[in-house]
Design a protein around this motif. Structure first.
Motif, PDB file in Angstrom:
ATOM      1  N   THR A 189     -12.103 -54.571 -23.106  1.00 39.37           N
ATOM      2  CA  THR A 189     -12.266 -55.624 -22.106  1.00 39.37           C
ATOM      3  C   THR A 189     -11.884 -55.054 -20.742  1.00 39.37           C
ATOM      4  O   THR A 189     -11.203 -54.019 -20.660  1.00 39.37           O
ATOM      5  CB  THR A 189     -11.385 -56.841 -22.418  1.00 39.37           C
ATOM      6  OG1 THR A 189      -9.998 -56.460 -22.291  1.00 39.37           O
ATOM      7  CG2 THR A 189     -11.651 -57.363 -23.821  1.00 39.37           C
ATOM      8  N   PRO A 190     -12.290 -55.712 -19.652  1.00 40.82           N
ATOM      9  CA  PRO A 190     -11.921 -55.214 -18.318  1.00 40.82           C
ATOM     10  C   PRO A 190     -10.421 -55.092 -18.120  1.00 40.82           C
ATOM     11  O   PRO A 190      -9.956 -54.240 -17.352  1.00 40.82           O
ATOM     12  CB  PRO A 190     -12.520 -56.265 -17.374  1.00 40.82           C
ATOM     13  CG  PRO A 190     -13.673 -56.833 -18.139  1.00 40.82           C
ATOM     14  CD  PRO A 190     -13.216 -56.859 -19.570  1.00 40.82           C
ATOM     15  N   ASN A 205     -16.866 -54.080 -20.839  1.00 42.22           N
ATOM     16  CA  ASN A 205     -16.946 -55.016 -21.955  1.00 42.22           C
ATOM     17  C   ASN A 205     -17.776 -54.394 -23.072  1.00 42.22           C
ATOM     18  O   ASN A 205     -18.920 -53.996 -22.842  1.00 42.22           O
ATOM     19  CB  ASN A 205     -17.613 -56.335 -21.523  1.00 42.22           C
ATOM     20  CG  ASN A 205     -16.641 -57.243 -20.790  1.00 42.22           C
ATOM     21  OD1 ASN A 205     -15.659 -57.702 -21.356  1.00 42.22           O
ATOM     22  ND2 ASN A 205     -16.912 -57.496 -19.518  1.00 42.22           N
TER      23      ASN A 205
END
Length: 207
Positions: free
Chosen positions: A145-146, A193
């Motif tokens: 994820t970021p 992502n």
């Protein structure tokens, strides 16, 4: 079209054309023909990329109607069903893919000097259809994820989704801590992502 006969054997119901890793066929039935990928079959661009990068993975095309069984030295087979998606796979770990899947050889951007054995050259597969990859033992899929990037050993990294932005990270501390120069000081950093597939085994230099 792609089915797992067991964890180590891929069963493909061929109706037309399918591409596989050269030498992966262990048995087949029906009216099928097997041919090695021609030197310029996928165009001059891919031929040049193979020559420049040292990417040695040779493809075999299977044409006709029938059933074929593929395996790769007892490695575990994983089937991915792409839906207008992109995935990157280390060339040595690519077992088979449907004919409508577009592919190309890519190089990971890096600011350090690494050989292709560190996993910088990979195969990009894109489109809608089945792709089969192989791993040593049972792999894990890590979510990126970021807010939470993932770091992996290049020689244990098998594949990653197209939405990620991988880069090479250098950590001299790892080299000092381990007291050896086997490559652990270099890691792949994945941001964005998506997901990364990692196997519990470090493959040696492959190219």
């Amino acid at each position: 079209m792609f089915e797992l006969e067991n964890d180590y054997l891929l069963n493909i119901n061929v109706n037309g054309r399918v591409w596989s890793k050269k030498g992966a066929m262990v048995a087949y039935s029906g009216d099928l023909k097997f041919k090695k990928e021609g030197t310029f079959e996928h165009g001059l661009d891919k031929f040049v990329k193979k020559a420049v990068t040292g990417e040695s993975s040779t493809l075999m095309k299977m044409e006709g109607n029938g059933k074929v069984y593929l395996a790769d030295y007892g490695k575990k087979v994983v089937i991915l069903n792409l839906q207008n998606e992109r995935i990157y796979v280390k060339g040595n770990d690519l077992l088979a893919f449907e004919d409508q899947i577009d592919w190309d050889i890519t190089m990971m951007s890096t600011g350090v000097g690494l050989s292709s054995g560190a996993g910088l050259f990979n195969v990009k597969l894109e489109g809608t259809g089945m792709v089969a990859i192989t791993t040593y033992f049972t792999p894990i899929t890590l979510v990126v994820t970021p807010d939470e990037p993932v770091f992996t050993d290049p020689q244990a990294t098998v594949a990653w989704s197209g939405g990620l932005n991988p880069s090479v990270k250098t950590d001299i501390g790892f080299k000092t801590l381990l007291g050896k120069t086997s490559g652990e000081e270099f890691q792949l950093q994945f941001q964005g992502n998506g997901f990364v597939i990692v196997q519990p085994y470090e493959e040696g230099m492959q190219y």
